[in-house]
Design an enzyme around this catalytic site. Structure first.
Site, PDB file in Angstrom:
ATOM      1  N   GLN B 127       0.832  -1.198   0.000  1.00 49.09           N
ATOM      2  CA  GLN B 127       0.000   0.000   0.000  1.00 49.09           C
ATOM      3  C   GLN B 127       0.870   1.253   0.000  1.00 49.09           C
ATOM      4  OE1 GLN B 127      -1.746   0.762   3.768  1.00 49.09           O
ATOM      5  NE2 GLN B 127      -3.399   2.029   2.992  1.00 49.09           N
ATOM      6  N   GLY B 128       0.830   2.014  -1.067  1.00 49.90           N
ATOM      7  CA  GLY B 128       1.685   3.196  -1.178  1.00 49.90           C
ATOM      8  C   GLY B 128       0.933   4.474  -0.844  1.00 49.90           C
ATOM      9  N   TYR B 129       0.770   4.723   0.412  1.00 49.99           N
ATOM     10  CA  TYR B 129       0.045   5.923   0.854  1.00 49.99           C
ATOM     11  C   TYR B 129       1.005   6.924   1.516  1.00 49.99           C
ATOM     12  CZ  TYR B 129      -4.688   3.946   0.152  1.00 49.99           C
ATOM     13  OH  TYR B 129      -5.837   3.437  -0.367  1.00 49.99           O
ATOM     14  N   SER B 130       1.553   6.541   2.693  1.00 51.99           N
ATOM     15  CA  SER B 130       2.329   7.494   3.500  1.00 51.99           C
ATOM     16  C   SER B 130       3.589   7.964   2.780  1.00 51.99           C
ATOM     17  CB  SER B 130       2.738   6.837   4.822  1.00 51.99           C
ATOM     18  OG  SER B 130       1.611   6.532   5.585  1.00 51.99           O
ATOM     19  N   SER B 162       4.663  -1.303   4.155  1.00 49.99           N
ATOM     20  CA  SER B 162       4.853  -2.678   4.631  1.00 49.99           C
ATOM     21  C   SER B 162       4.923  -3.640   3.460  1.00 49.99           C
ATOM     22  CB  SER B 162       3.701  -3.086   5.551  1.00 49.99           C
ATOM     23  OG  SER B 162       3.689  -2.262   6.681  1.00 49.99           O
ATOM     24  N   GLU B 245      -9.754  -0.871   5.738  1.00 49.61           N
ATOM     25  CA  GLU B 245      -8.560  -1.059   6.548  1.00 49.61           C
ATOM     26  C   GLU B 245      -8.907  -0.978   8.027  1.00 49.61           C
ATOM     27  OE1 GLU B 245      -4.026   0.430   6.835  1.00 49.61           O
ATOM     28  OE2 GLU B 245      -5.429   1.878   6.049  1.00 49.61           O
ATOM     29  N   GLU B 374      -5.195   9.167  17.444  1.00 51.50           N
ATOM     30  CA  GLU B 374      -5.642  10.565  17.506  1.00 51.50           C
ATOM     31  C   GLU B 374      -6.512  10.915  16.294  1.00 51.50           C
ATOM     32  OE1 GLU B 374      -2.537   9.521  18.136  1.00 51.50           O
ATOM     33  OE2 GLU B 374      -2.593   9.873  20.289  1.00 51.50           O
TER      34      GLU B 374
END
Lengths: 373, 391
Positions: B127-130, B162, B245, B374
């Protein structure tokens, strides 16, 4: 499989919410709080007409024959409204004592008039030690010619000053097997009740003295053996339901207030300090609702783990209620500490609910024991 | 309220249980004991066997490798997998996140091309998000994808990805319009990890493993056909994935609790088991209550899904509560073990081969992976409780 409420139960819930918002707003709650008896007889008459008082009374004894889950739904709404009066203790706990422990004759004697709302009953278990441990129950029941003579003092007995009967736990012989339950009529000679000064003025609790109170043999509940545990199960669910509704209401008030109260030029509800607090509270309330549903259903369906489920629900919900009520007062600031603002009704009610019928420490220990560790 | 399974569901459950009893993967979970390549291969084999037995993605449409069964069947399988204490599947992120996204937003060709291989484990996804500058504020991501003819040209960097070092493909969020407001210029792309210009660098984590990676893109060419949803509508598309998710990460903690009680009953001080210690007994019961609450809460959400009830704020709390509970369980175990808690994996005197310190560190990661606690609280407060926006 459906772990959820039926349409009828959803209607029961929304109907109760609607009814209580009209018939039991905080102006009514405060009026009853100021009266010595704390009974709210007119309101009681109305809920009796709706059938609430006979909710879990079997049909053969004049009730609706519904289950603990249905009752829990109503009691949640009563907690939401901070409804005063003996309803939970009479129609929930005293009815359970008879339903679980009474012979058919004993049920016939009391249940129809409890169901109709004509009479109220209550249950007296704890004494000076404020403990549900059988070893701490010492009110004596001595054999007499045709029955028993009761001597001792019970504490924190809800609405005993006005109850038509009290189901009292008493000791006939030493040891854990020696507990019996007796139905003592309200006007019995030697019985006296003193209303305790209680911070939660939506409830009345009494110290009840038994000074050589004579009861006939047939006043002893037929199925006393093991009744204490089953009463604790029922009482835990009854109280947990009130906790759920009260926690919801306290949080709702705090959240609504945070939307209109402005500081630093913006509503305080836009500050993450308050947002995160509110989020933590609702995140504790919602899963705990599932514990209550399961515990109530567990008694209706006689599930193997019904006792453990009841203790889980009471342990968690009573703690969640206290915490939610505390934090909700804090979210209000100074206005929340005034007599005029309503939030203190729930703040104080939470404090009564938390220990009554077993505090979280008691119920966690019971969970551990019932889980085999 | 009805907690009974139908006769067919009961029979199905027995079939699953029976199959699992006869098809346990051997020593698969011993990551770090076997070498990385062997582990990946074994994990893929295990996923394929589960799929071929019919126990993966049961609710997906039949034409893409699913069985179009109701969520109840999927829940039965999940529960049996948990009960049997078998490893999770290596392609679980694609199954729970990418799959539902493609089913909702993908073209027919996307579905036919990608979904079956997600299920068989033939293709592993990351998963290429952050990004270094886009964590909780994900929409500020800057990895750029410029359209040049039939291709996007991708430049930039992802991080905390990951499994990127073992993945065949990445589902990624990229910036396709830098001039639009930040949520309006993002697109959802499927990127072949074998493309020229991609560099993957595993990062060594605090637990010594190297599971998440930095991924660098240097003029990586991606066919336009790999765009999912409309150009610049990637934020909307990704929201499907993020909802899934959140469900995925709140998995049932019952198994961990059972291990902790077992450990506590064997742990003795002054001749008394910790289960009888007044403080630990209370802590154990306290987490047990939350474990049960989350089990029942999951049943409630499942029931809402089966009976098509929308639900409200209760749908938003599982990730927050589940991961915080997981951490509280790990801390309880660590506290019970005293000085032994600090013993690392492989230290002979450590309890349970040092698994507890690994559990503890893993529990920390779950509280921020997939959206920090948060951020969860912001969402619950603003969308669930209707509190005014903080930003």
């Amino acid at each position: 499989m459906d772990f959820g409420l039926t349409q009828e139960q959803e209607q029961l819930k929304s109907g109760a919410r609607d009814f209580l918002s009209h018939e039991c707003p905080t102006s009514v709650v405060r009026k009853v709080m100021a009266e010595e008896s704390g009974l709210a007889p007119e309101l009681y008459q109305k809920i009796a007409e709706l059938g609430w008082t006979g909710m879990i009374v079997p049909e053969e004894f004049g009730g609706l024959g519904l289950g603990m889950l249905d009752l829990a739904i109503l009691l949640e709404e009563c907690g939401y409204a901070a409804m005063p009066g003996p309803f939970a203790f009479s129609s929930g706990i005293a009815v359970s004592a008879l339903r679980l422990g009474g012979s058919p004759e004993q049920c016939r004697r009391w249940l129809p008039e409890l169901a109709s709302g004509k009479l109220t009953g209550t249950v007296a278990i704890v004494e000076e030690a404020d403990s549900l441990d059988p070893a701490d129950i010492n009110l004596s029941a001595a054999r007499d010619n045709n029955g028993f003579v009761l001597n001792g003092v019970k504490m924190f007995v809800p609405y005993a000053h006005a109850a038509d009967f009290i189901v009292v736990a008493a000791r006939s012989t030493p040891g854990p097997e020696g507990l019996d339950f007796f139905v003592v009529e309200g006007g019995a000679t030697g019985l006296s009740a003193r209303i305790l000064r209680n911070v939660d003025q939506t409830r009345r609790v009494c110290e009840v003295k038994f000074d050589a109170v004579k009861v006939p043999e047939h006043a002893r509940l037929a199925k006393s053996a093991g009744l204490l545990d089953r009463l604790i199960d029922a009482g835990a669910v009854v109280m947990a339901a009130d906790c759920l509704g009260g926690a919801e209401r306290a949080l709702e008030m705090a959240v609504e207030y945070s939307k209109v109260r402005e500081q630093f030029g913006r509503p305080i509800g836009s500050f993450q300090a308050l947002q995160h607090l509110a989020a933590e509270l609702i995140a504790a309330i919602e899963p705990a609702r599932s514990l209550l549903w399961y515990a109530a259903y567990g008694q209706d369906a006689a599930l193997e783990d019904a006792s453990r489920a009841a203790s889980m629900a009471k342990a968690r919900l009573s703690a969640v209620y206290s915490r939610t009520a505390d934090q909700s007062v804090l979210m209000h600031g100074g206005i929340g500490f005034t007599w005029e603002h309503d939030i203190h009704l729930w703040f104080k009610r939470a404090r009564f609910d938390e220990p009554f019928f077993g505090d979280p420490v008691y119920h966690r220990d019971r969970v551990a024991t019932l889980s085999g560790y | 309220m009805d907690l009974n399974l139908t006769a067919e569901e009961e029979a199905f459950r027995n079939r699953v249980r029976d199959w699992l009893a006869h098809n346990r993967p051997l020593a698969l979970h011993q990551r770090g004991v076997v070498d990385g390549k062997t582990w990946v291969q074994r994990a893929k084999d295990w996923q394929r066997r589960l799929y071929e037995a019919g126990y993966l993605a049961l609710s997906w449409p039949k034409e893409y490798g699913g069985q179009a069964l109701d969520p109840m069947r999927q829940a039965i399988v999940s529960e049996e997998l948990m009960r049997a204490n078998v490893p999770g599947v290596i392609g679980s992120n694609a199954i729970s996140m990418l799959g539902p996204t493609l089913i909702t937003w993908g073209t027919e060709e996307h579905k036919r091309r990608y979904l079956p291989k997600i299920l068989t484990g033939e293709e592993i996804w990351c998963q290429g998000y952050s990004e270094p500058g886009a964590g909780s504020d994900l929409a500020s991501l800057r990895t750029r994808a410029e359209l040049a003819g039939d291709e996007f040209v991708v430049n930039g960097q992802k991080v905390w990805t990951s499994g990127a070092h073992i993945a065949d493909w990445m589902f990624a969020l990229v910036r396709t319009n830098p001039d639009a407001p930040k949520h309006k210029g993002i697109s959802y792309l499927l990127i072949d990890m074998k493309s020229p210009g991609i560099t993957v660098r595993p990062l060594v984590q605090m637990n010594g493993e190297a599971d998440f990676c930095e991924v660098f893109f240097d003029n990586v060419r991606v066919p336009r056909a790999n765009l999912v949803g409309e150009l610049n509508e990637g934020w909307k598309v990704a929201n499907t994935t993020m909802v899934h998710e959140r469900n995925w990460l709140g998995a049932s903690p019952k198994r961990l609790f059972d291990k902790i009680v077992e450990r506590a009953s064997q742990q003795r001080r002054g001749g008394v088991a910790l289960t009888q210690h007044p403080l630990y007994r209370q802590r154990l019961a306290d987490i047990q209550i939350d474990v049960e609450a989350m089990r029942l809460h999951a049943l409630r959400l499942l029931s809402n899904a089966i009976h098509k009830r929308p639900g409200g704020v209760e749908n938003m709390v599982a990730k927050l509560v589940g991961t915080e509970l997981n951490h509280r369980m790990a801390l309880t175990a660590m506290d019970m073990l005293g000085d032994y808690a600090a013993m690392a994996r492989g230290e002979p005197s450590a309890y349970d081969r040092g698994v507890w310190s690994a559990t503890w560190m893993g529990s920390i990661a779950r509280m921020f992976g997939g959206g920090t606690s948060e951020i969860q609280k912001n969402v619950i407060a603003e969308r669930g409780l209707g509190m005014p926006r903080s930003r």
